[in-house]
Scaffold this active site. Structure first.
Site, PDB file in Angstrom:
ATOM      1  N   HIS A 182      38.552  42.443  45.066  1.00  0.00           N
ATOM      2  CA  HIS A 182      39.287  41.551  44.162  1.00  0.00           C
ATOM      3  C   HIS A 182      40.337  40.814  44.984  1.00  0.00           C
ATOM      4  O   HIS A 182      41.211  41.434  45.587  1.00  0.00           O
ATOM      5  CB  HIS A 182      39.954  42.324  43.026  1.00  0.00           C
ATOM      6  CG  HIS A 182      40.635  41.423  42.035  1.00  0.00           C
ATOM      7  ND1 HIS A 182      40.019  40.974  40.881  1.00  0.00           N
ATOM      8  CD2 HIS A 182      41.878  40.865  42.029  1.00  0.00           C
ATOM      9  CE1 HIS A 182      40.847  40.201  40.212  1.00  0.00           C
ATOM     10  NE2 HIS A 182      41.982  40.113  40.889  1.00  0.00           N
ATOM     11  N   CYS A 183      40.235  39.492  45.013  1.00  0.00           N
ATOM     12  CA  CYS A 183      41.127  38.684  45.843  1.00  0.00           C
ATOM     13  C   CYS A 183      42.254  38.113  44.981  1.00  0.00           C
ATOM     14  O   CYS A 183      41.990  37.293  44.081  1.00  0.00           O
ATOM     15  CB  CYS A 183      40.362  37.548  46.511  1.00  0.00           C
ATOM     16  SG  CYS A 183      41.388  36.524  47.588  1.00  0.00           S
ATOM     17  N   PRO A 184      43.515  38.523  45.199  1.00  0.00           N
ATOM     18  CA  PRO A 184      44.611  37.950  44.394  1.00  0.00           C
ATOM     19  C   PRO A 184      44.848  36.479  44.686  1.00  0.00           C
ATOM     20  O   PRO A 184      45.372  35.762  43.840  1.00  0.00           O
ATOM     21  CB  PRO A 184      45.813  38.808  44.794  1.00  0.00           C
ATOM     22  CG  PRO A 184      45.479  39.339  46.151  1.00  0.00           C
ATOM     23  CD  PRO A 184      44.002  39.518  46.175  1.00  0.00           C
ATOM     24  N   ASN A 187      42.624  34.955  42.327  1.00  0.00           N
ATOM     25  CA  ASN A 187      42.743  35.472  40.960  1.00  0.00           C
ATOM     26  C   ASN A 187      41.352  35.710  40.374  1.00  0.00           C
ATOM     27  O   ASN A 187      41.089  35.432  39.202  1.00  0.00           O
ATOM     28  CB  ASN A 187      43.532  34.500  40.078  1.00  0.00           C
ATOM     29  CG  ASN A 187      43.988  35.149  38.777  1.00  0.00           C
ATOM     30  OD1 ASN A 187      44.168  36.358  38.707  1.00  0.00           O
ATOM     31  ND2 ASN A 187      44.152  34.346  37.733  1.00  0.00           N
TER      32      ASN A 187
END
Length: 375
Positions: A182-184, A187
């Site tokens: 999951h890449c912040p 998002n």
């Protein structure tokens, strides 16, 4: 007399009702405390009941509140990170167009001007396209109808069949097909349908930052030296102003435009160099994973499986790896030679091979996959 009796009776009824409500509330709090105690007791017994429980399981259980907090903070700050990426990239583009492009048009030869205009705009288009597609494309999720879904395991959070290479994202609270992480900064999860967009964005952003750092090195040195001269002259001007006589004049000061120009060049070079180092390392890491035909999550799983089989005298073979070159062709969606131009060097919204539910041999692979285990 009767009115006083009625009033007294009403007060007594109200008092009894309040006592009854207070008693019910106390009983409710006691029941909630008992339920929490029973739940905690059950959790403690669950850790000791399973014979496969080890230190990792206990640590995961103890750090579960921390994981919950990180997941929720990451979910809410994802929008901030996306706005930060867009803002920083826009500031670099604005500095290039306002400050550097007029200087390039005035001082460079026509050949170098054509090179900078062509490469710079191509790189910018690739960055914008792949970032937009990475944040707007769904990574892919298992279908809701689970009757015809073939799963290799059961997700303990969704309580549903989980296809191969599928993992549960605690931030999105859903299972993701071929989940990488999951890449912040997006998002969004990086999965089956947007993994290529994510890697291409990292690659072209790194290339753009390296291009700006190399091209602007001389400008950065001149701008940094000019800023140091500004500080020195400002210090001399203040000293002269303090001891000024009729025969002394303060040294000239730089204009606001000159200060803004030099500071913008320094800001551009420092930011691009920092991003090139950090994002370049991440891009190389993902390139190595793509070459091996695995994701970030599968790397840890395969490492443990390799160590487990090594103790038994066996060799682990990744069933989703077709060889370094074929892995890149499958990842980029290159079926014929012209796809290197139309799908890699130009913006292309083509879909990856397969649906993410099953992993058949892609048509671009020339040899059969290796067996899972080899003694």
């Amino acid at each position: 007399m009767r009115s006083r009796q009625r009033m007294f009776a009403a007060v007594m009824r109200l008092l009894l009702k309040c006592l009854r409500l207070g008693r019910r509330r106390r009983f409710k709090l006691v029941r909630q405390a008992e339920q929490l105690w029973q739940y905690g007791h059950l959790c403690l017994h669950s850790l000791l009941y399973n014979s496969f429980t080890n230190g990792d399981v206990v640590l995961d259980s103890l750090f579960e509140p921390v994981y919950w907090l990180v997941d929720h903070v990451t979910r809410w700050f994802g929008v901030v990170f996306v706005a930060l990426v867009i803002g920083l990239t826009s500031s670099i583009v604005a500095i290039v167009y306002i400050c550097l492009l007029p200087l390039i048009l005035q001082t460079y030869t026509p050949a170098w001007i054509c090179w900078h205009l062509a490469y710079g705009h191509w790189n910018l288009i690739m960055i914008v396209f792949h970032y937009y597609m990475a944040i707007t494309t769904s990574p892919g999720h298992p279908p809701q109808a689970k009757d015809d879904l073939t799963g290799v395991s059961i997700c303990r959070k969704c309580i549903a069949p989980k296809p191969a290479r599928t993992h549960h994202c605690s931030i999105c609270n859903r299972c993701v097909l071929k989940m990488d992480h999951h890449c912040p900064w997006l998002n969004n999860c990086v999965g089956h349908y947007n993994h290529r967009y994510f890697f291409s964005f990292c690659l072209f952003m790194t290339m753009g930052c390296i291009y700006c750092s190399i091209s602007g090195w001389e400008m950065f040195r001149d701008a940094y030296a000019a800023i140091e001269r500004m500080k020195l002259l400002e210090k001399e001007r203040l000293q002269v102003a303090a001891n000024q006589t009729y025969y002394q004049t303060p040294p000239p000061t730089f204009s606001f435009h000159q200060r803004a120009f030099h500071k913008s060049v320094v800001y551009l070079w420092v930011l691009c160099s920092s991003v090139a180092l950090a994002l370049g390392a991440l891009t190389l890491w993902h390139a190595a994973l793509i070459t091996r035909g695995e994701t970030s999550i599968e790397r840890h799983i395969n490492k443990k499986e390799r160590q487990r089989l090594q103790k038994k005298g066996k060799v682990f073979r990744n069933p989703y790896s077709y060889g370094g070159w074929d892995n890149w062709k499958v990842f980029l969606g290159v079926d014929v030679p012209r796809h290197w131009l139309t799908r890699v060097l130009l913006p292309s919204p083509h879909l990856p091979h397969g649906t993410g539910l099953s992993w058949d041999l892609p048509p671009c692979v020339t040899k059969q996959r290796a067996p899972l285990l080899a003694i």
